[in-house]
Motif scaffolding. Sequence first.
Motif, PDB file in Angstrom:
ATOM      1  N   ALA A 120      59.054  65.716  33.137  1.00  0.00           N
ATOM      2  CA  ALA A 120      59.697  65.281  34.382  1.00  0.00           C
ATOM      3  C   ALA A 120      58.738  64.528  35.295  1.00  0.00           C
ATOM      4  O   ALA A 120      59.132  64.061  36.367  1.00  0.00           O
ATOM      5  N   LEU A 121      57.495  64.408  34.883  1.00  0.00           N
ATOM      6  CA  LEU A 121      56.491  63.766  35.730  1.00  0.00           C
ATOM      7  C   LEU A 121      56.700  62.252  35.754  1.00  0.00           C
ATOM      8  O   LEU A 121      56.814  61.596  34.717  1.00  0.00           O
ATOM      9  N   THR A 122      56.748  61.704  36.971  1.00  0.00           N
ATOM     10  CA  THR A 122      56.865  60.254  37.155  1.00  0.00           C
ATOM     11  C   THR A 122      55.811  59.816  38.151  1.00  0.00           C
ATOM     12  O   THR A 122      55.329  60.623  38.953  1.00  0.00           O
ATOM     13  N   PRO A 123      55.439  58.526  38.137  1.00  0.00           N
ATOM     14  CA  PRO A 123      54.445  58.049  39.105  1.00  0.00           C
ATOM     15  C   PRO A 123      54.837  58.329  40.551  1.00  0.00           C
ATOM     16  O   PRO A 123      53.994  58.696  41.379  1.00  0.00           O
ATOM     17  N   VAL A 124      56.119  58.188  40.866  1.00  0.00           N
ATOM     18  CA  VAL A 124      56.587  58.412  42.233  1.00  0.00           C
ATOM     19  C   VAL A 124      56.454  59.883  42.624  1.00  0.00           C
ATOM     20  O   VAL A 124      56.188  60.218  43.787  1.00  0.00           O
ATOM     21  N   ALA A 125      56.616  60.786  41.651  1.00  0.00           N
ATOM     22  CA  ALA A 125      56.604  62.222  41.940  1.00  0.00           C
ATOM     23  C   ALA A 125      55.199  62.795  42.095  1.00  0.00           C
ATOM     24  O   ALA A 125      55.038  63.901  42.609  1.00  0.00           O
TER      25      ALA A 125
ATOM     26  N   ASP B  76      55.370  60.613  30.492  1.00  0.00           N
ATOM     27  CA  ASP B  76      55.053  59.286  31.012  1.00  0.00           C
ATOM     28  C   ASP B  76      53.528  59.213  31.135  1.00  0.00           C
ATOM     29  O   ASP B  76      52.930  59.828  32.014  1.00  0.00           O
ATOM     30  N   GLU B  77      52.891  58.484  30.245  1.00  0.00           N
ATOM     31  CA  GLU B  77      51.429  58.461  30.197  1.00  0.00           C
ATOM     32  C   GLU B  77      50.815  57.936  31.485  1.00  0.00           C
ATOM     33  O   GLU B  77      49.797  58.452  31.957  1.00  0.00           O
TER      34      GLU B  77
ATOM     35  N   HIS C  77      47.833  58.831  36.442  1.00  0.00           N
ATOM     36  CA  HIS C  77      47.827  58.754  37.909  1.00  0.00           C
ATOM     37  C   HIS C  77      47.596  60.140  38.505  1.00  0.00           C
ATOM     38  O   HIS C  77      46.823  60.309  39.460  1.00  0.00           O
ATOM     39  N   LEU C  78      48.252  61.144  37.944  1.00  0.00           N
ATOM     40  CA  LEU C  78      48.093  62.512  38.417  1.00  0.00           C
ATOM     41  C   LEU C  78      46.647  62.975  38.302  1.00  0.00           C
ATOM     42  O   LEU C  78      46.084  63.553  39.247  1.00  0.00           O
ATOM     43  N   MET C  79      46.039  62.732  37.158  1.00  0.00           N
ATOM     44  CA  MET C  79      44.667  63.182  36.943  1.00  0.00           C
ATOM     45  C   MET C  79      43.706  62.469  37.883  1.00  0.00           C
ATOM     46  O   MET C  79      42.768  63.080  38.408  1.00  0.00           O
ATOM     47  N   ASN C  80      43.934  61.180  38.103  1.00  0.00           N
ATOM     48  CA  ASN C  80      43.071  60.432  39.025  1.00  0.00           C
ATOM     49  C   ASN C  80      43.234  60.917  40.471  1.00  0.00           C
ATOM     50  O   ASN C  80      42.247  61.125  41.185  1.00  0.00           O
TER      51      ASN C  80
ATOM     52  N   GLU D 163      48.832  56.633  23.684  1.00  0.00           N
ATOM     53  CA  GLU D 163      48.674  55.178  23.602  1.00  0.00           C
ATOM     54  C   GLU D 163      47.667  54.661  24.625  1.00  0.00           C
ATOM     55  O   GLU D 163      46.872  53.766  24.338  1.00  0.00           O
ATOM     56  N   LEU D 164      47.689  55.226  25.826  1.00  0.00           N
ATOM     57  CA  LEU D 164      46.810  54.768  26.906  1.00  0.00           C
ATOM     58  C   LEU D 164      45.394  55.287  26.653  1.00  0.00           C
ATOM     59  O   LEU D 164      45.143  56.487  26.741  1.00  0.00           O
TER      60      LEU D 164
END
Length: 225
Positions: free
Chosen positions: A79-84, A105-106, A111-114, A137-138
Amino acid sequence: MPGRVEPRQLAFTLPHSESLTRDNFLEGPANAAGLALVDGWPEWPNRIMLLVGPEGSGKSHLAAIWAEAAGARSIPAHALTPVAVPGALATGALVVEDLNPPDVDERALFHLMNLAREDGAYVLITARLPPSTFQIELRDLRSRLRAVPAVSLLPPDDQLFRALIIKFCADRQLAVDETVVSYLASRIERSYAAARRTVELLDTEALRLGRPVTRALAAELLRDA
């Protein structure tokens, strides 16, 4: 009467509560490292940690214990998204449950880890497999994940396995005696998932037949499985 068909009693799935408190956690050598991780917070070797173990091994229970202590929010990895991401990290602590790279979503995870590193937030990620097996992939995310310290939960030993059977029965308010526990422990796969699944089936069958949970019923269930 000839040809009469006896009605089959239906078994309805009733909700049952499973306690995820620290007091209700079953300790043993198999999960000692995971429990030490949770109890050792905030003195972690890294602000982002990975808890790895097979299905039903207690990852969610340990994550719930830590979330209570750290005031962490929780989000399924899929459920993780960049906006969330910013909102998920708002309390400074986050549980990311059941990381499975094909379903995540890679860019959101990266983004979360950063952001967690920038904000000094704590993140506990749970997964069934270690990062070395992930197909990512990333490239930057792949290297970042493989650098996260991982704590593993092992298959249960005999004592813990028997205790799990008893706990899963208690969660469903099933009254069982030692003969049932011993029979199940010696005949089903020694895994968390198998113990949970067998108790669930036993509960359903006992309800359908209107019978108590006995060794005889367990034998019938396993024979027909």
